[in-house]
Design an enzyme around this catalytic site. Structure first.
Site, PDB file in Angstrom:
ATOM      1  N   ASN A   1       0.859  -1.185   0.000  1.00 48.99           N
ATOM      2  CA  ASN A   1       0.000   0.000   0.000  1.00 48.99           C
ATOM      3  C   ASN A   1       0.899   1.241   0.000  1.00 48.99           C
ATOM      4  OD1 ASN A   1       0.579   0.828   2.799  1.00 48.99           O
ATOM      5  ND2 ASN A   1      -0.479  -1.091   3.298  1.00 48.99           N
TER       6      ASN A   1
ATOM      7  N   ASP B   1       1.504  -8.831   1.375  1.00 51.39           N
ATOM      8  CA  ASP B   1       2.362  -7.848   2.056  1.00 51.39           C
ATOM      9  C   ASP B   1       2.720  -8.347   3.466  1.00 51.39           C
ATOM     10  OD1 ASP B   1       3.657  -5.452   2.535  1.00 51.39           O
ATOM     11  OD2 ASP B   1       1.846  -4.221   2.568  1.00 51.39           O
TER      12      ASP B   1
ATOM     13  N   VAL C   1      -7.278  -7.792  -1.307  1.00 49.03           N
ATOM     14  CA  VAL C   1      -7.915  -6.739  -0.510  1.00 49.03           C
ATOM     15  C   VAL C   1      -8.372  -5.565  -1.386  1.00 49.03           C
ATOM     16  CG1 VAL C   1      -7.474  -5.032   1.310  1.00 49.03           C
ATOM     17  CG2 VAL C   1      -6.564  -7.341   1.532  1.00 49.03           C
TER      18      VAL C   1
ATOM     19  N   SER D   1      -3.280  -6.189  -6.587  1.00 43.07           N
ATOM     20  CA  SER D   1      -4.603  -5.544  -6.423  1.00 43.07           C
ATOM     21  C   SER D   1      -5.800  -6.496  -6.438  1.00 43.07           C
ATOM     22  CB  SER D   1      -4.845  -4.448  -7.481  1.00 43.07           C
ATOM     23  OG  SER D   1      -4.095  -3.288  -7.198  1.00 43.07           O
TER      24      SER D   1
HETATM   25  N1  AR6 Z   1       2.033 -15.735  -2.166  1.00 47.02           N
HETATM   26  C1  AR6 Z   1       1.524 -15.402  -3.358  1.00 47.02           C
HETATM   27  N2  AR6 Z   1       0.371 -14.722  -3.523  1.00 47.02           N
HETATM   28  C2  AR6 Z   1      -0.297 -14.382  -2.408  1.00 47.02           C
HETATM   29  C3  AR6 Z   1       0.165 -14.674  -1.112  1.00 47.02           C
HETATM   30  C4  AR6 Z   1       1.395 -15.396  -1.001  1.00 47.02           C
HETATM   31  N3  AR6 Z   1       1.919 -15.716   0.177  1.00 47.02           N
HETATM   32  N4  AR6 Z   1      -0.734 -14.183  -0.210  1.00 47.02           N
HETATM   33  C5  AR6 Z   1      -1.724 -13.611  -0.911  1.00 47.02           C
HETATM   34  N5  AR6 Z   1      -1.460 -13.738  -2.247  1.00 47.02           N
HETATM   35  P1  AR6 Z   1      -3.451  -8.854  -1.540  1.00 47.02           P
HETATM   36  P2  AR6 Z   1      -3.859  -6.268  -2.924  1.00 47.02           P
HETATM   37  C6  AR6 Z   1      -2.248 -13.238  -3.388  1.00 47.02           C
HETATM   38  O1  AR6 Z   1      -4.728  -8.710  -0.771  1.00 47.02           O
HETATM   39  O2  AR6 Z   1      -5.165  -6.710  -3.430  1.00 47.02           O
HETATM   40  C7  AR6 Z   1      -2.393  -5.428   1.998  1.00 47.02           C
HETATM   41  O3  AR6 Z   1      -2.948  -5.186   3.252  1.00 47.02           O
HETATM   42  C8  AR6 Z   1      -3.734 -13.087  -3.204  1.00 47.02           C
HETATM   43  O4  AR6 Z   1      -4.404 -14.334  -3.366  1.00 47.02           O
HETATM   44  O5  AR6 Z   1      -2.254  -9.360  -0.821  1.00 47.02           O
HETATM   45  O6  AR6 Z   1      -2.887  -5.620  -3.876  1.00 47.02           O
HETATM   46  C9  AR6 Z   1      -1.475  -4.293   1.542  1.00 47.02           C
HETATM   47  O7  AR6 Z   1      -0.782  -3.722   2.633  1.00 47.02           O
HETATM   48  C10 AR6 Z   1      -4.071 -12.109  -4.326  1.00 47.02           C
HETATM   49  O8  AR6 Z   1      -4.246 -12.809  -5.563  1.00 47.02           O
HETATM   50  O9  AR6 Z   1      -2.987  -7.440  -2.219  1.00 47.02           O
HETATM   51  C11 AR6 Z   1      -2.438  -3.336   0.924  1.00 47.02           C
HETATM   52  O10 AR6 Z   1      -3.054  -2.524   1.889  1.00 47.02           O
HETATM   53  C12 AR6 Z   1      -2.807 -11.261  -4.446  1.00 47.02           C
HETATM   54  O11 AR6 Z   1      -1.795 -11.931  -3.678  1.00 47.02           O
HETATM   55  C13 AR6 Z   1      -3.468  -4.228   0.286  1.00 47.02           C
HETATM   56  O12 AR6 Z   1      -3.438  -5.446   1.025  1.00 47.02           O
HETATM   57  C14 AR6 Z   1      -2.949  -9.835  -3.956  1.00 47.02           C
HETATM   58  O13 AR6 Z   1      -3.766  -9.797  -2.783  1.00 47.02           O
HETATM   59  C15 AR6 Z   1      -3.095  -4.542  -1.150  1.00 47.02           C
HETATM   60  O14 AR6 Z   1      -4.146  -5.268  -1.724  1.00 47.02           O
END
Ligand code: AR6
Length: 179
Positions: free
Chosen positions: A29, A39, A125, A122
């Site tokens: 973020n 993250d 979340v 993206s």
């Molecule tokens: N390895 C690979 N992919 C993953 C993993 C992992 N360990 N964990 C989750 N994913 P998101 P965003 C995937 O929510 O939508 C955070 O709080 C998940 O299934 O991690 O960009 C940040 O600080 C999804 O397909 O990121 C920001 O505030 C992808 O990673 C916010 O979330 C992205 O999901 C960013 O939201």
């Protein structure tokens, strides 16, 4: 695993924090100080020295990407990319997402990095529709690789089998048949 674009792009299903590459991309973020999702997983695996370095950066706007060390991760570096929050599609989300991928690739190339892994920025979340995001990711990566030597290898890391199948499907449609 599926590969395409002459073997320079791979699709894998994995926990991104386990991958031994030059850089993993974080879906960060704008504070760059950590959060949930991928993250949170990256910060947990990298240890407290990562957030200490991130505190020196002062944040980054959506569409930007910033390089740090990888610390306790197997990856040597983390590229913190800030994707757009989905607001229905008319707020420039597509362009901001493409920019997050392009800037990550630029940062990697400038640092001389050969292998870079992306999560699906993206689509957790931040609520960006997954198929639309996969098309933008793959089109942006293809355009970059056609024009640049580095990185030699780009890996799209899907966290679930369904997300992996979606990436392979999109690759078949827009980039030719993955192996
Ligand atoms: N390895 C690979 N992919 C993953 C993993 C992992 N360990 N964990 C989750 N994913 P998101 P965003 C995937 O929510 O939508 C955070 O709080 C998940 O299934 O991690 O960009 C940040 O600080 C999804 O397909 O990121 C920001 O505030 C992808 O990673 C916010 O979330 C992205 O999901 C960013 O939201």
């Amino acid at each position: 695993m599926a590969t395409f674009l002459g073997g320079r792009v791979e699709i894998v299903r994995a926990d991104i924090t386990t991958l031994d590459v030059d850089a993993i991309v974080n879906a960060a973020n704008a504070s760059l100080l950590g959060g949930g999702g991928v993250d949170g997983a990256i910060h947990r695996a990298a240890g407290p020295r990562l957030v200490a370095e991130c505190r020196t950066l002062g944040g980054a706007p959506p569409g930007e990407a910033t390089l740090t060390g990888g610390y306790d991760l197997p990856a040597r570096h983390v590229i913190h990319a800030v994707g757009p929050i989905w607001r229905g599609g008319d707020a420039g989300e597509d362009g901001t997402l493409a920019s997050a991928y392009r800037r990550s690739l630029e940062v990697a190339a400038e640092a001389g990095l050969a292998s870079v892994v992306f999560p699906s920025i993206s689509t957790g979340v931040y609520g960006f529709p997954k198929e639309r995001a996969a098309r933008i990711a793959q089109a942006t990566i293809r355009a970059w690789l056609e024009a640049h030597e580095l990185p030699h290898r780009v890996i799209l890391c899907a966290f679930s089998p369904a997300d992996r199948d979606l990436q392979v499907e999109v690759a078949r449609e827009i980039l030719g048949t993955p192996a």
